[in-house]
Design a protein around this motif. Structure first.
Motif, short mmCIF file in Angstrom:
data_model
loop_
_atom_site.label_atom_id
_atom_site.label_comp_id
_atom_site.label_asym_id
_atom_site.label_seq_id
_atom_site.Cartn_x
_atom_site.Cartn_y
_atom_site.Cartn_z
N GLY A 296 3.55 11.11 71.67
CA GLY A 296 3.54 11.39 70.25
C GLY A 296 2.94 12.73 69.92
N PRO A 297 2.71 12.99 68.63
CA PRO A 297 2.18 14.29 68.20
C PRO A 297 0.72 14.47 68.59
N VAL A 298 0.27 15.71 68.47
CA VAL A 298 -1.15 16.01 68.66
C VAL A 298 -1.89 15.52 67.42
N VAL A 299 -2.82 14.60 67.60
CA VAL A 299 -3.56 14.02 66.47
C VAL A 299 -4.98 14.59 66.47
N LEU A 300 -5.33 15.24 65.37
CA LEU A 300 -6.66 15.83 65.21
C LEU A 300 -7.38 15.13 64.06
N VAL A 301 -8.62 14.78 64.27
CA VAL A 301 -9.43 14.19 63.22
C VAL A 301 -9.99 15.31 62.36
N SER A 302 -9.64 15.28 61.07
CA SER A 302 -10.04 16.34 60.15
C SER A 302 -11.28 15.92 59.38
N VAL A 303 -12.33 16.75 59.47
CA VAL A 303 -13.61 16.36 58.88
C VAL A 303 -14.35 17.59 58.39
N GLU A 304 -14.98 17.48 57.23
CA GLU A 304 -15.83 18.55 56.72
C GLU A 304 -17.17 18.51 57.44
N VAL A 305 -17.66 19.68 57.86
CA VAL A 305 -18.90 19.74 58.64
C VAL A 305 -19.80 20.85 58.11
N ARG A 306 -21.11 20.63 58.28
CA ARG A 306 -22.13 21.62 57.92
C ARG A 306 -23.17 21.69 59.04
N PRO A 307 -22.77 22.13 60.22
CA PRO A 307 -23.70 22.11 61.36
C PRO A 307 -24.90 23.03 61.19
N HIS A 308 -24.83 24.03 60.32
CA HIS A 308 -26.01 24.88 60.14
C HIS A 308 -27.11 24.12 59.42
N VAL A 309 -26.75 23.00 58.78
CA VAL A 309 -27.74 22.13 58.11
C VAL A 309 -28.00 20.87 58.94
N ASP A 310 -26.93 20.25 59.42
CA ASP A 310 -27.03 18.93 60.07
C ASP A 310 -27.22 19.00 61.59
N GLY A 311 -27.05 20.17 62.20
CA GLY A 311 -27.12 20.25 63.65
C GLY A 311 -25.81 19.78 64.27
N GLU A 338 -19.40 31.68 56.90
CA GLU A 338 -20.39 32.60 57.43
C GLU A 338 -21.54 31.90 58.14
N LEU A 339 -21.91 30.70 57.69
CA LEU A 339 -23.06 30.00 58.26
C LEU A 339 -22.66 28.97 59.32
N ASP A 340 -21.57 28.29 59.14
CA ASP A 340 -21.20 27.19 60.04
C ASP A 340 -20.35 27.61 61.23
N VAL A 341 -19.46 28.59 61.04
CA VAL A 341 -18.60 29.00 62.16
C VAL A 341 -19.42 29.55 63.33
N PRO A 342 -20.46 30.37 63.11
CA PRO A 342 -21.28 30.80 64.25
C PRO A 342 -21.93 29.63 65.00
N VAL A 343 -22.35 28.59 64.28
CA VAL A 343 -22.94 27.42 64.95
C VAL A 343 -21.88 26.68 65.75
N ILE A 344 -20.69 26.54 65.19
CA ILE A 344 -19.58 25.90 65.92
C ILE A 344 -19.26 26.70 67.18
N ALA A 345 -19.23 28.03 67.04
CA ALA A 345 -18.87 28.88 68.18
C ALA A 345 -19.97 28.93 69.24
N ASP A 346 -21.20 29.06 68.81
CA ASP A 346 -22.29 29.31 69.75
C ASP A 346 -22.97 28.04 70.28
N GLU A 347 -22.84 26.92 69.55
CA GLU A 347 -23.54 25.71 69.96
C GLU A 347 -22.60 24.53 70.22
N LEU A 348 -21.69 24.26 69.27
CA LEU A 348 -20.83 23.08 69.43
C LEU A 348 -19.83 23.23 70.55
N LEU A 349 -19.09 24.33 70.60
CA LEU A 349 -18.08 24.50 71.65
C LEU A 349 -18.69 24.52 73.05
N PRO A 350 -19.80 25.25 73.28
CA PRO A 350 -20.42 25.17 74.61
C PRO A 350 -20.86 23.75 74.98
#
Length: 385
Positions: A296-311, A338-350
Motif C-alpha cells: 500500500g501507500p506510504v503512511v505517515l503520522v502527521s502531528v504538531e510538535v514543539r520539541p524546543h519546549v517539550d524535548g 526557527e525554534l523547532d526545526v533545529p531541534v528536530i535536525a540536531d537532536e531528534l533525527l540523530p
C-alpha cells in the motif's frame, strides 16, 4: 522509516512569527521556508510539505493574515535544495485539472525529480467566493471530484512518452508527434482532451499525497501514494482502512532496499536494517525498509510538535509506537520553524538514527526512489494511440 516536515508560515503555532528569533519579513520573502528546508535536508528529512488553502487567513490580531502560494514557494525552495522532496498543497475544487498537473510536472522538472503534491479540497463558501466559478459543495462531492483529478493528472503525465523529445536539428523536429497522446478524459464536472503541455516528468508520476482529515478524505486516500494520517487511538485501524482495499493499486508498487527484511515475519516493532538500492534513475540511494513496504501507500503520522519546549524523548517514544502500529514514518508540523526545526535536525533525527529507525542523512535520488516507489510505466507506450 520516512520523515516529513510541514512548512506553514513561521510554523504551526499562529504566534510563531512573534518570537524574538523570527524576522516576520522573512515569511513573505521565502527565506524562512528555504532555511527550514535546508536544515531539514542536511539532517536527512525525506520531504517537506507546504500548507495552503484558497481562503485568505482570518484577519485576527496577533496572527499572520497572509500566506504565500504553496506551489510558488516550493519552486522557490527547489533550486536552494538538492535531495529533499517538495510537496505543495493544491486545492483542486476550484482549480483546472489541466493546470494542476502541468504545475506539478513543472516542479518535478525544476527540482530534478523531487516533486509531489498534497491534493486537497474546499467546501467553504469563502473559497467559492474567491474564485467565483461555482457554488460550494459537500465533502463527499469534492473528494469524489479530487479522485478524478488525481486520475487525469497521471494520464496527462503519461501523454508524453519518455522519448517524445527528439531534438532533430536536421529535420527541424523537436518532438516526435507520434509519441504524444490524447487522454480523452471525461468526468462528471470536467473533461480533458490533452495531451499535456509539459513533457513527462522525470519521476514519470510526481508523488501524490492526501491528508486525511475527514472520512471522505480517508476514502480518497486509497488513490494516493503518500497518506498523512492524524495521530489517534484508531491509527492502526485507519492504516488498515487505507491499505486493505483491493482497489488500492497505485501505492502498492513498492520497492525495498537490498539489505532490508521486508515480509520476513519480524515483529511490527522490530528494527529494520538499512539497505542500498537504485532509484528510478539508476542512482544509488539508501532506504530503510519498514512494516508495510510493498503493501500500500506510504503512511505517515502527521502531528504538531514543539520539541524546543517539550524535548524529544516523548516524541521518540511516540514514533516507536506509531511504527509498531504499522506507520511508515512521521510528518512533523513544527510549532516554530526557527525554534523547532533545529531541534528536530540536531537532536531528534540523530536519536532516531541511533535506534536504527532512519537512514543516513546524505541519501538522495528521486523522491519516488527515496520513498521506495517504482517509476510507473507509461500507459501509452507502444499503444499507437
Amino acid at each position: 522509516m520516512i520523515v516529513g516536515l510541514e512548512i506553514d508560515g513561521a510554523g504551526a503555532d499562529p504566534a510563531a512569527w512573534r518570537a524574538a528569533e523570527v524576522d516576520p519579513r522573512a515569511i513573505l520573502t521565502g527565506a524562512l521556508a528555504v532555511r527550514a528546508a535546508q536544515r531539514a535536508e542536511a539532517a536527512g528529512v525525506d520531504l517537506v510539505t507546504f500548507a495552503d488553502a484558497l481562503e485568505a487567513p482570518e484577519d485576527v490580531p496577533g496572527r499572520v493574515s497572509v500566506r504565500l502560494d504553496a506551489l510558488g514557494l516550493a519552486a522557490r525552495v527547489a533550486p536552494a535544495t538538492e535531495r529533499i522532496g517538495l510537496l505543495p498543497t493544491i486545492t483542486v475544487t476550484h482549480t483546472e485539472p489541466f493546470h494542476v498537473q502541468a504545475s506539478v510536472a513543472t516542479l518535478d522538472h525544476v527540482s530534478g525529480g523531487r516533486a509531489g503534491w498534497v491534493a486537497d479540497v474546499s467546501t467553504s463558501g469563502a473559497a467559492a467566493a474567491v474564485v467565483g466559478r461555482r457554488e460550494p459543495a459537500a465533502a463527499a462531492e469534492t473528494w469524489r471530484e479530487a479522485r478524478y483529478v488525481v486520475d487525469v493528472s497521471r494520464r496527462l503525465w503519461d501523454s508524453w512518452e519518455d522519448d517524445a523529445i527528439i531534438r532533430d536539428a536536421a529535420s527541424g523536429r523537436y518532438v516526435d508527434r507520434e509519441k504524444l497522446h490524447y487522454v480523452d478524459f471525461v468526468a462528471p464536472t470536467f473533461s480533458v482532451k490533452g495531451p499535456s503541455i509539459v513533457p513527462r516528468p522525470p519521476q514519470g508520476h510526481p508523488v501524490t499525497a492526501i491528508r486525511v482529515n475527514t472520512p471522505e478524505a480517508l476514502e480518497a486516500a486509497r488513490d494516493a501514494e503518500v497518506v498523512l494520517l492524524p495521530a489517534s487511538e484508531h491509527l492502526a485501524t485507519q492504516i488498515e482502512a487505507v491499505r486493505g482495499s483491493d482497489r488500492l493499486k497505485v501505492g502498492a508498487d513498492r520497492t525495498n532496499g537490498s539489505g532490508g527484511t521486508v515480509g520476513d515475519g519480524a515483529s511490527a516493532g522490530s528494527r529494520r536494517s538499512v539497505g542500498v538500492t537504485a532509484d528510478d534513475a539508476g542512482r544509488a540511494v539508501t532506504v530503510t525498509p519498514d512494516r508495510g513496504w510493498g503493501a500500500g501507500p506510504v503512511v505517515l503520522v502527521s502531528v504538531e510538535v514543539r520539541p524546543h519546549v517539550d524535548g524529544i524523548e516523548g516524541l521518540v517514544a511516540a514514533v516507536e509506537a506509531w511504527v509498531a502500529a504499522g506507520a511508515d514514518g512521521v510528518h512533523l508540523r513544527p510549532g516554530s520553524l526557527e525554534l523547532d526545526v533545529p531541534v528536530i535536525a540536531d537532536e531528534l533525527l540523530p536519536r532516531l538514527r541511533e535506534l536504527g529507525l532512519v537512514g543516513a542523512a546524505e541519501r538522495g535520488g528521486s523522491l519516488r526512489g527515496r520513498l521506495g516507489l517504482k517509476r510507473p510505466r507509461n500507459t501509452f507506450s507502444g499503444s499507437g494511440r
